[in-house]
Design a protein around this motif. Structure first.
Motif, mmCIF file in Angstrom:
data_model
loop_
_atom_site.group_PDB
_atom_site.id
_atom_site.type_symbol
_atom_site.label_atom_id
_atom_site.label_comp_id
_atom_site.label_asym_id
_atom_site.label_seq_id
_atom_site.Cartn_x
_atom_site.Cartn_y
_atom_site.Cartn_z
ATOM 1 N N GLN A 18 38.745 25.508 39.748
ATOM 2 C CA GLN A 18 38.334 25.105 41.079
ATOM 3 C C GLN A 18 37.013 25.793 41.422
ATOM 4 N N PRO A 52 34.767 28.043 43.348
ATOM 5 C CA PRO A 52 35.092 29.164 44.242
ATOM 6 C C PRO A 52 34.741 28.898 45.702
ATOM 7 N N GLN A 92 40.949 27.748 48.891
ATOM 8 C CA GLN A 92 41.997 28.036 47.912
ATOM 9 C C GLN A 92 42.507 29.439 48.162
ATOM 10 N N SER A 108 42.972 33.276 47.786
ATOM 11 C CA SER A 108 41.931 34.235 47.416
ATOM 12 C C SER A 108 42.141 34.808 46.019
ATOM 13 N N LYS A 112 40.645 32.424 43.563
ATOM 14 C CA LYS A 112 39.185 32.460 43.696
ATOM 15 C C LYS A 112 38.596 33.681 42.989
ATOM 16 N N GLN A 161 35.963 33.753 39.789
ATOM 17 C CA GLN A 161 34.679 34.458 39.863
ATOM 18 C C GLN A 161 34.513 35.435 38.703
#
Length: 299
Positions: free
Chosen positions: A191, A193, A197, A199, A202, A206
């Motif tokens: 997905q 970032p 969504q 955390s 995310k 990252q």
């Protein structure tokens, strides 16, 4: 105040238009307009600013709309309680959950619920926004965090983590990475970032993007990520609950995963006695228990 006028006022305020409110109430525009003027005369205030684009509530109108909205919510609640009988589970149930969990876990299981309660009407709202249950935006929510509102009944269903998965065939053809830096030779599917969504997911994405994968496919929901992984586009970041329904998924790294994400089912305290809510809650809990049992057996 006249209850009928208040009902018509609420419909106009909600629609922002005399015409649209009249359509929903099955009244002519002139009849709706007369009722609004009558209410304004009774209160001695102006409730709407009229302009070419429609109607806008005045300050006094906002105060009245807040009151009628609360009245409508309580009437809806009363209707729900009246319709809930000891013998039957029927009527509409508004359920909200995240798009990924709803499309990939909940929807495939709903046929079992309908087989138990064929007269149930489910309005499933899939979005990442946390809806306001006490204000009756939905009856039941399945959320990827514990609800913060105190006037909700909540139950922790399970804990999930986001991990990296691929198909066996993809790993055979492209080679299995042994560490995160090896992702530089693969296409990562995840997905974006920037989209709403949890955390934990995310943060994992990252971190993975810092390995500078050779190629990247970003999708705005887990359904798209799953389809790409199953079609061997690359290695994807997915929630671990999918492995029960998609045994072809192979976990890529044993030590790379997101932080734990709690999944809660919640509904307003005033719906504690609702037959529809109780039936849905029990169904979800039974399915979660079956899922846990299958996972422990597989382990």
């Amino acid at each position: 105040m006249d209850w009928d006028k208040l009902r018509i006022f609420h419909a106009v305020a909600d629609a922002g238009s005399l015409t649209h409110a009249g359509d929903s109430l099955r009244l002519s525009q002139s009849a709706v307009s007369r009722q609004i003027r009558g209410l304004e005369d009774q209160l001695g205030v102006t409730l709407f600013h009229r302009h070419a684009r429609g109607l806008i509530l005045t300050e006094q109108g906002e105060l009245l709309f807040s009151a009628t909205a609360e009245m409508a919510r309580k009437l809806d609640m009363a209707e729900a309680r009246i319709r809930d009988t000891e013998e039957q589970v029927m009527g509409e149930l508004k359920v909200t959950t995240a798009t990924g969990f709803g499309t990939l876990w909940l929807v495939p299981r709903l046929n079992k619920l309908y087989s138990l309660y064929p007269d149930l009407k489910i309005n499933l709202i899939l979005e990442e926004r946390v809806m306001d249950l006490p204000m009756r935006e939905a009856d039941v929510a399945i959320r990827m965090k514990e609800p913060s509102q105190s006037d909700l009944i909540r139950r922790r269903l399970l804990n999930i983590r986001m991990r990296l998965y691929a198909t066996r065939n993809y790993l055979t053809e492209a080679g299995r990475p042994s560490s995160v830096p090896d992702l530089a030779r693969h296409r990562v599917i995840c997905q974006d970032p920037a989209v709403p969504q949890v955390s934990a997911g995310k943060l994992l994405v990252q971190q993975l993007l810092e390995s500078h994968p050779r190629s990247l496919l970003m999708v705005n929901n887990y359904f798209g990520v799953l389809q790409a992984v199953l079609n061997e586009v690359g290695i994807g970041v997915l929630p671990d609950y999918l492995t029960a329904d998609f045994p072809e998924l192979v976990r890529v790294f044993d030590d790379v995963e997101s932080a734990e994400v709690p999944v809660f089912l919640a509904f307003p305290e005033e719906l504690r006695g609702s037959r529809r809510v109780v039936a849905f809650r029990d169904f979800v809990v039974d399915e979660i228990q079956a899922y846990r049992k299958s996972q422990s057996t597989a382990a």
